[in-house]
Design a protein around this motif. Structure first.
Motif, PDB file in Angstrom:
ATOM      1  N   GLN A 159       0.835  -1.189   0.000  1.00  0.00           N
ATOM      2  CA  GLN A 159       0.000   0.000   0.000  1.00  0.00           C
ATOM      3  C   GLN A 159       0.875   1.246   0.000  1.00  0.00           C
ATOM      4  O   GLN A 159       1.855   1.325   0.733  1.00  0.00           O
ATOM      5  N   CYS A 160       0.496   2.194  -0.852  1.00  0.00           N
ATOM      6  CA  CYS A 160       1.139   3.505  -0.859  1.00  0.00           C
ATOM      7  C   CYS A 160       0.138   4.508  -0.306  1.00  0.00           C
ATOM      8  O   CYS A 160      -1.018   4.528  -0.742  1.00  0.00           O
ATOM      9  N   TYR A 166       5.060  10.516   1.788  1.00  0.00           N
ATOM     10  CA  TYR A 166       4.462   9.287   1.270  1.00  0.00           C
ATOM     11  C   TYR A 166       5.112   8.093   1.960  1.00  0.00           C
ATOM     12  O   TYR A 166       6.324   8.096   2.222  1.00  0.00           O
ATOM     13  N   LEU A 167       4.290   7.083   2.229  1.00  0.00           N
ATOM     14  CA  LEU A 167       4.777   5.875   2.885  1.00  0.00           C
ATOM     15  C   LEU A 167       4.302   4.654   2.107  1.00  0.00           C
ATOM     16  O   LEU A 167       3.106   4.506   1.844  1.00  0.00           O
ATOM     17  N   VAL A 168       5.256   3.796   1.730  1.00  0.00           N
ATOM     18  CA  VAL A 168       4.931   2.535   1.066  1.00  0.00           C
ATOM     19  C   VAL A 168       5.170   1.401   2.063  1.00  0.00           C
ATOM     20  O   VAL A 168       6.270   1.249   2.592  1.00  0.00           O
ATOM     21  N   THR A 169       4.122   0.628   2.317  1.00  0.00           N
ATOM     22  CA  THR A 169       4.211  -0.507   3.236  1.00  0.00           C
ATOM     23  C   THR A 169       3.988  -1.792   2.447  1.00  0.00           C
ATOM     24  O   THR A 169       3.062  -1.862   1.622  1.00  0.00           O
ATOM     25  N   GLU A 171       3.424   0.167  -6.432  1.00  0.00           N
ATOM     26  CA  GLU A 171       3.219   1.171  -5.392  1.00  0.00           C
ATOM     27  C   GLU A 171       3.856   2.501  -5.782  1.00  0.00           C
ATOM     28  O   GLU A 171       3.315   3.574  -5.480  1.00  0.00           O
ATOM     29  N   LEU A 172       5.009   2.470  -6.467  1.00  0.00           N
ATOM     30  CA  LEU A 172       5.641   3.714  -6.921  1.00  0.00           C
ATOM     31  C   LEU A 172       4.737   4.462  -7.892  1.00  0.00           C
ATOM     32  O   LEU A 172       4.691   5.699  -7.881  1.00  0.00           O
ATOM     33  N   TYR A 173       4.019   3.712  -8.732  1.00  0.00           N
ATOM     34  CA  TYR A 173       3.137   4.353  -9.702  1.00  0.00           C
ATOM     35  C   TYR A 173       1.977   5.088  -9.033  1.00  0.00           C
ATOM     36  O   TYR A 173       1.346   5.952  -9.648  1.00  0.00           O
ATOM     37  N   HIS A 174       1.674   4.756  -7.796  1.00  0.00           N
ATOM     38  CA  HIS A 174       0.608   5.464  -7.088  1.00  0.00           C
ATOM     39  C   HIS A 174       1.041   6.872  -6.682  1.00  0.00           C
ATOM     40  O   HIS A 174       0.203   7.676  -6.252  1.00  0.00           O
ATOM     41  N   ILE A 175       2.332   7.182  -6.772  1.00  0.00           N
ATOM     42  CA  ILE A 175       2.796   8.539  -6.525  1.00  0.00           C
ATOM     43  C   ILE A 175       2.804   9.241  -7.881  1.00  0.00           C
ATOM     44  O   ILE A 175       3.704   9.054  -8.697  1.00  0.00           O
ATOM     45  N   GLY A 176       1.765  10.010  -8.139  1.00  0.00           N
ATOM     46  CA  GLY A 176       1.613  10.637  -9.441  1.00  0.00           C
ATOM     47  C   GLY A 176       2.162  12.050  -9.463  1.00  0.00           C
ATOM     48  O   GLY A 176       2.357  12.680  -8.420  1.00  0.00           O
ATOM     49  N   VAL A 177       2.404  12.550 -10.658  1.00  0.00           N
ATOM     50  CA  VAL A 177       2.853  13.935 -10.848  1.00  0.00           C
ATOM     51  C   VAL A 177       1.836  14.645 -11.730  1.00  0.00           C
ATOM     52  O   VAL A 177       1.351  14.081 -12.720  1.00  0.00           O
ATOM     53  N   GLU A 178       1.468  15.850 -11.365  1.00  0.00           N
ATOM     54  CA  GLU A 178       0.520  16.615 -12.164  1.00  0.00           C
ATOM     55  C   GLU A 178       1.180  17.025 -13.479  1.00  0.00           C
ATOM     56  O   GLU A 178       2.346  17.420 -13.508  1.00  0.00           O
ATOM     57  N   ARG A 179       0.429  16.933 -14.573  1.00  0.00           N
ATOM     58  CA  ARG A 179       0.969  17.254 -15.895  1.00  0.00           C
ATOM     59  C   ARG A 179       0.047  18.229 -16.627  1.00  0.00           C
ATOM     60  O   ARG A 179      -1.166  18.257 -16.393  1.00  0.00           O
ATOM     61  N   ASP A 180       0.653  19.001 -17.534  1.00  0.00           N
ATOM     62  CA  ASP A 180      -0.132  19.943 -18.328  1.00  0.00           C
ATOM     63  C   ASP A 180      -0.696  19.250 -19.557  1.00  0.00           C
ATOM     64  O   ASP A 180      -0.560  18.026 -19.719  1.00  0.00           O
ATOM     65  N   GLU A 181      -1.322  19.998 -20.443  1.00  0.00           N
ATOM     66  CA  GLU A 181      -1.966  19.417 -21.622  1.00  0.00           C
ATOM     67  C   GLU A 181      -0.972  18.740 -22.557  1.00  0.00           C
ATOM     68  O   GLU A 181      -1.349  17.860 -23.335  1.00  0.00           O
ATOM     69  N   ASP A 182       0.285  19.147 -22.483  1.00  0.00           N
ATOM     70  CA  ASP A 182       1.316  18.558 -23.335  1.00  0.00           C
ATOM     71  C   ASP A 182       2.004  17.369 -22.675  1.00  0.00           C
ATOM     72  O   ASP A 182       2.946  16.804 -23.236  1.00  0.00           O
ATOM     73  N   GLY A 183       1.545  17.003 -21.473  1.00  0.00           N
ATOM     74  CA  GLY A 183       2.132  15.868 -20.772  1.00  0.00           C
ATOM     75  C   GLY A 183       3.377  16.198 -19.992  1.00  0.00           C
ATOM     76  O   GLY A 183       4.042  15.294 -19.469  1.00  0.00           O
ATOM     77  N   GLU A 184       3.702  17.490 -19.874  1.00  0.00           N
ATOM     78  CA  GLU A 184       4.889  17.889 -19.131  1.00  0.00           C
ATOM     79  C   GLU A 184       4.539  18.067 -17.653  1.00  0.00           C
ATOM     80  O   GLU A 184       3.444  18.519 -17.305  1.00  0.00           O
ATOM     81  N   ALA A 185       5.475  17.707 -16.781  1.00  0.00           N
ATOM     82  CA  ALA A 185       5.246  17.827 -15.347  1.00  0.00           C
ATOM     83  C   ALA A 185       5.027  19.291 -14.962  1.00  0.00           C
ATOM     84  O   ALA A 185       5.678  20.192 -15.488  1.00  0.00           O
ATOM     85  N   ILE A 186       4.100  19.513 -14.039  1.00  0.00           N
ATOM     86  CA  ILE A 186       3.817  20.853 -13.534  1.00  0.00           C
ATOM     87  C   ILE A 186       4.629  21.077 -12.262  1.00  0.00           C
ATOM     88  O   ILE A 186       4.622  20.247 -11.354  1.00  0.00           O
ATOM     89  N   TYR A 187       5.309  22.204 -12.212  1.00  0.00           N
ATOM     90  CA  TYR A 187       6.176  22.509 -11.083  1.00  0.00           C
ATOM     91  C   TYR A 187       5.543  23.577 -10.194  1.00  0.00           C
ATOM     92  O   TYR A 187       4.875  24.494 -10.674  1.00  0.00           O
ATOM     93  N   CYS A 225      -3.981  -7.095  -5.128  1.00  0.00           N
ATOM     94  CA  CYS A 225      -3.539  -7.205  -3.742  1.00  0.00           C
ATOM     95  C   CYS A 225      -2.906  -5.906  -3.261  1.00  0.00           C
ATOM     96  O   CYS A 225      -2.065  -5.914  -2.367  1.00  0.00           O
ATOM     97  N   CYS A 226      -3.301  -4.787  -3.859  1.00  0.00           N
ATOM     98  CA  CYS A 226      -2.766  -3.484  -3.475  1.00  0.00           C
ATOM     99  C   CYS A 226      -3.768  -2.758  -2.611  1.00  0.00           C
ATOM    100  O   CYS A 226      -4.901  -2.503  -3.020  1.00  0.00           O
ATOM    101  N   GLY A 227      -3.371  -2.393  -1.405  1.00  0.00           N
ATOM    102  CA  GLY A 227      -4.273  -1.705  -0.504  1.00  0.00           C
ATOM    103  C   GLY A 227      -4.711  -0.353  -1.014  1.00  0.00           C
ATOM    104  O   GLY A 227      -5.840   0.092  -0.777  1.00  0.00           O
TER     105      GLY A 227
END
Length: 213
Positions: free
Chosen positions: A83-84, A113-116, A137-153, A206-208
């Motif tokens: 679980q993340c 964030y905590l992964v157990t 579980e790492l994929y559950h930590i998402g990053v916000e992206r703009d319309e072009d798919g670039e990460a938002i800072y 089996c992911c919480g």
């Protein structure tokens, strides 16, 4: 992999069996292994999808932590192996102070964030199944992206904005059968036509984080 994968402490599982209760412990070595293999460019398991996590960790070691649980938990009649979670203490007063103290005693800080993961599963799992669980579980930590798919800072921190992410595709079979596939489902179908990089392992069952979501 650059090193033998970390295994949970045997005394954690032994003590839990004696007490007939689930015990938890910090997994410092697991975090180090994940950073080396998944989050470092040139690591044998490096995935650029997680580069935003590596960037955040580079500037803030307190962003992510890992823990072992002596055995699986049960949520909605499913066995939870991993679980993340985004660490949030909603209770006030001493309850909040006690929970924060546990994190500081374990890690020296309160992680964002905590992964157990289930130690009993990880102890006997194949390298493939173990790595699939960790990456899920790492994929559950998402990053916000703009319309072009670039990460938002963030203008305040200069670091990527992150959130607890659900799956890329979530739909009912009946909806697809009756009304057709959405663009996300169509994309998943196209990807599924190619052989997987590793092999088949259904971690989501089996992911919480998935069960709660």
């Amino acid at each position: 992999m650059d090193q033998i994968r970390p295994f949970p402490p045997t005394d954690l599982i032994d003590q839990a069996e004696e007490e007939e209760a689930i015990r938890l412990a910090p997994a410092i070595d697991l975090k180090e292994w994940v950073v080396t293999n998944f989050l470092t460019v040139g690591g044998h398991l490096h995935n650029p999808d997680h580069d935003h996590i590596a960037e955040l960790l580079h500037d803030n070691e307190e962003f992510l932590a890992f823990a072992w649980a002596s055995s699986a938990a049960v949520a909605k009649k499913r066995m939870v192996l991993g679980q993340c979670e985004k660490v949030m203490f909603n209770q006030g007063g001493w309850k909040k102070a006690r929970q924060e103290q546990q994190m500081r005693d374990w890690y020296g800080f309160v992680p964002q964030y905590l992964v157990t993961v289930d130690a009993s599963f990880c102890e006997q799992a194949t390298d493939h199944d173990f790595c699939a669980l960790i990456e899920h579980e790492l994929y559950h930590i998402g990053v916000e992206r703009d319309e072009d798919g670039e990460a938002i800072y963030s203008e305040m921190t200069g670091l990527p904005k992150h959130y607890l992410a659900g799956h890329d595709v979530e739909e009912f079979y009946g909806v697809v059968r009756r009304w057709g596939a959405s663009e996300n489902v169509k994309r998943l179908v196209e990807i599924a036509k190619n052989p997987p990089f590793v092999s088949d392992f259904n971690v989501s069952a089996c992911c919480g984080t998935c069960v709660i979501g």
